[in-house]
Design a protein around this motif. Structure first.
Motif, mmCIF file in Angstrom:
data_model
loop_
_atom_site.group_PDB
_atom_site.id
_atom_site.type_symbol
_atom_site.label_atom_id
_atom_site.label_comp_id
_atom_site.label_asym_id
_atom_site.label_seq_id
_atom_site.Cartn_x
_atom_site.Cartn_y
_atom_site.Cartn_z
ATOM 1 N N LEU A 157 -0.244 -12.633 -1.725
ATOM 2 C CA LEU A 157 -0.416 -11.169 -1.718
ATOM 3 C C LEU A 157 0.664 -10.514 -0.878
ATOM 4 O O LEU A 157 1.289 -9.531 -1.294
ATOM 5 N N GLU A 158 0.905 -11.060 0.312
ATOM 6 C CA GLU A 158 1.910 -10.488 1.200
ATOM 7 C C GLU A 158 3.312 -10.586 0.613
ATOM 8 O O GLU A 158 4.176 -9.753 0.896
ATOM 9 N N GLU A 173 1.559 -7.764 -7.368
ATOM 10 C CA GLU A 173 2.073 -6.441 -7.731
ATOM 11 C C GLU A 173 1.967 -6.211 -9.236
ATOM 12 O O GLU A 173 2.253 -7.096 -10.040
ATOM 13 N N ASN A 191 -9.410 -11.090 0.363
ATOM 14 C CA ASN A 191 -8.300 -10.172 0.636
ATOM 15 C C ASN A 191 -7.774 -9.525 -0.635
ATOM 16 O O ASN A 191 -7.306 -8.386 -0.616
ATOM 17 N N TYR A 242 -9.783 -6.520 -1.561
ATOM 18 C CA TYR A 242 -9.461 -5.340 -0.761
ATOM 19 C C TYR A 242 -8.189 -4.657 -1.275
ATOM 20 O O TYR A 242 -7.955 -3.487 -1.016
ATOM 21 N N ALA A 243 -7.343 -5.401 -1.970
ATOM 22 C CA ALA A 243 -6.032 -4.885 -2.356
ATOM 23 C C ALA A 243 -6.031 -4.236 -3.737
ATOM 24 O O ALA A 243 -5.259 -3.318 -3.984
ATOM 25 N N VAL A 280 -1.120 -2.559 -4.657
ATOM 26 C CA VAL A 280 -0.323 -3.296 -3.680
ATOM 27 C C VAL A 280 0.742 -2.376 -3.086
ATOM 28 O O VAL A 280 1.049 -2.430 -1.891
ATOM 29 N N ILE A 301 -0.832 -0.420 -0.455
ATOM 30 C CA ILE A 301 -1.011 -1.205 0.765
ATOM 31 C C ILE A 301 0.260 -1.156 1.602
ATOM 32 O O ILE A 301 0.233 -0.962 2.817
ATOM 33 N N ARG A 346 0.544 0.380 5.260
ATOM 34 C CA ARG A 346 1.029 -0.387 6.404
ATOM 35 C C ARG A 346 2.179 0.340 7.094
ATOM 36 O O ARG A 346 2.259 0.392 8.320
ATOM 37 N N ALA A 371 -6.270 3.735 -1.786
ATOM 38 C CA ALA A 371 -6.285 2.356 -1.292
ATOM 39 C C ALA A 371 -7.289 2.243 -0.146
ATOM 40 O O ALA A 371 -7.083 1.517 0.802
ATOM 41 N N TYR A 376 -8.354 -1.125 1.407
ATOM 42 C CA TYR A 376 -7.469 -1.746 2.390
ATOM 43 C C TYR A 376 -7.626 -1.073 3.747
ATOM 44 O O TYR A 376 -7.710 -1.726 4.776
#
Length: 539
Positions: free
Chosen positions: A94-95, A100, A275, A278-279, A393, A396, A400, A455, A458
């Motif tokens: 995910l990170e 995506e 996770n 959540y995304a 994504v 997110i 962030r 979102a 998240y």
């Protein structure tokens, strides 16, 4: 997957992951599917990863067949996701952007339960700790007073948690094991490792319990005189099952296969797929396979159960429901509109105009402050002729960018540099030009919130709730625009032994977190110019 016409990317994002892609037509949505790949040391597929893996393949191939047969447009992305058992492979993927562009993502998991049932339960949020105690060896009989017993520290930490457990909610779990090296009964151990997991029904609850568990580790080190190192080695969220996806799977299961429940599944276990939920809109149903009494997940009995024909048939049944739901995501606009932000491809003229204005404003902010990732996302959306809203994504990433406060001071300092240097007396009275730029910071926050509000899952994951997220954004905006940024001072303020106004020193320490010595140094080097001194302290 290649035999079925999928394009396969090996070593996708991480060495042991892969991606299989199939697209029919153009302009359609993308459905994501996960084939989980893992096993348990010593007992093999005791969590049914063999069934999870083939389910993802079945779902992807079934959706492909439906698209081809009925000439429908859409894209299928099947991810082979490793390291669920302790490695949080999906979190890493995910990170790294592997999710995506997906409109939704689907997978499933076997567990005990009523025969033929599918569970839409959640799971427990989890944080892993590796706690290391370092002591000093000594002969356990000849001179034990010379030692510091690391094993005693680990045992005390374990017992501290056992004492705490009475005050924990019954839905919370704290458990772990010890590991060591070169242990012998006649040597005081100088090293011990305590691997500990903390779980709770939600991320918020888990974090509250973590706050109570960490002192248990620390007290053990203090009591034994050992040094302590705590490695917080990863966290995963609870499952936020998407209601629209869950309702569709429930409808199919109830009409064709069996029962739906909200209790069984992996409700008291954990998964890194939490996770993902959540995304972006996601679903992770559990499905029951017959097992022996006391032969649930993570036992040799479950390994046997996961290899039976009846378990494979249950896998195909839930895969059929997931595949049909995935097809509906791709072709049914009304169904997709039920998702947060899911109506992004159906913007009317006014919505397109408003979205374009917001994106252009966001791009302006990104250009001004050098936010390269935000600039990339804004350009990406603006260049899309259909003006599809930014995906989950993307949101997110935006959240962030605007959530982490580290950028606030440098950004504000850049604003201040636009005006002439200010004395300490004048510092609280920013000129008209700076005030206008301050207003732009507020507008930047407004735009950021507009782009990230969908979102909210998240945001809730990070700071408990959407309302709290808005409050935090407002609070950080106040910091950014300099509320109390420069205290009012009088020209005749006293100076300390350094010959520098102590309020200037305190201000720099407050705003940058630097040491007093550094604050004095940068003030001297800047000739007393407060703005340049703060910029130097930040650097």
């Amino acid at each position: 997957m290649e035999k079925h016409g999928f394009v396969v990317d090996r070593q996708f994002k991480i060495p042991t992951a892969w991606r299989a892609t199939y697209e029919v037509g153009s302009g359609g949505r993308t459905i994501g599917v996960n084939s989980e790949m893992d096993a348990l040391k010593g007992i093999g597929h005791a969590c049914g990863h063999n069934l999870i893996g083939i389910s993802g393949v079945a779902v992807a191939i079934a959706i492909r067949a439906a698209l081809e047969k009925h000439s429908l447009s859409g894209k299928i992305v099947l991810l082979g996701t490793p390291a669920e058992e302790g490695g949080s492979g999906k979190v890493v993927l995910l990170e790294k952007g592997a999710y995506e562009g997906m409109a939704a993502c689907l997978m499933c998991h076997p567990a005990p339960g009523p025969v033929g049932s599918v569970s839409l339960s959640s799971c427990l949020a989890l944080e892993r700790f590796i706690v290391e105690y370092h002591g000093h060896t000594a002969h356990a009989a000849l001179s034990p007073w010379e030692g510091k017993n690391a094993l005693d520290a680990a045992v005390l930490g374990y017992n501290n948690i056992s004492a705490l457990r009475q005050q924990l909610r019954p839905t919370h779990r704290v458990h772990g094991i010890f590991e060591g090296k070169d242990w012998a009964p006649n040597i005081i151990p100088d090293y011990a490792k305590f691997i500990c997991y903390v779980r709770a029904p939600t991320v918020k609850e888990m974090r509250e319990t973590v706050k109570r568990v960490i002192p248990c580790f620390e007290a053990a080190a203090l009591a034994t005189g050992c040094e302590l190192k705590i490695d917080r080695s990863g966290a995963t969220g609870d499952l936020r099952q998407n209601k629209a996806l869950g309702d569709e799977v429930a409808n199919i299961v109830l009409n064709k296969h069996g029962a739906i429940d909200y209790q069984w599944g992996i409700s008291s276990a954990s998964t890194d797929f939490g996770n993902i939920t959540y995304a972006l809109p996601s679903l992770h149903p559990g499905f029951a396979i017959p097992t022996e009494v006391d032969g649930g997940n993570h036992t040799p009995a479950f390994t046997k159960a996961a290899a039976t024909p009846v378990a494979h048939q249950a896998t195909l049944d839930v895969s059929e429901a997931l595949a049909a739901t995935g097809v509906r995501v791709l072709i049914d606009d009304d169904f997709f509109a039920k998702f947060p932000g899911g109506d992004g491809t159906k913007l009317d003229a006014d919505e397109k105009t408003q979205l374009r204005e917001r994106l252009q404003g966001l791009l302006s902010v990104a250009n001004r402050f050098g936010f390269d990732e935000i600039k990339r996302l804004a350009v990406k959306a603006l260049e899309n002729d259909s003006l599809v809203k930014l995906g989950p994504v993307d949101k997110i990433i935006l959240a962030r960018q605007f959530e982490v406060p580290d950028w606030l001071r440098p950004a504000y300092m850049k604003l201040c540099q636009r005006s002439k240097p200010l004395s300490t007396t004048e510092a609280g009275k920013l000129g008209a030009e700076t005030a206008a730029l301050v207003a732009q910071v507020r507008e930047m926050y407004s735009q950021a919130y507009a782009e990230t509000k969908n979102a909210h899952n998240y945001m809730a994951f990070e700071i408990s709730s959407p309302a709290r997220a808005r409050m935090e954004l407002d609070r950080e905006a106040d910091i950014a625009v300099g509320i109390n940024f420069f205290p009012e001072t009088e020209p005749d303020d006293p100076v300390d032994e350094t010959g520098i106004d102590p309020k200037d020193i305190a201000l720099i320490i407050q705003q940058t977190g630097c040491t007093r010595a550094k604050a004095v140094k940068v003030l001297r080097e800047s000739g007393g110019d407060l703005i340049n001194a703060i910029m130097a302290a930040i650097d």
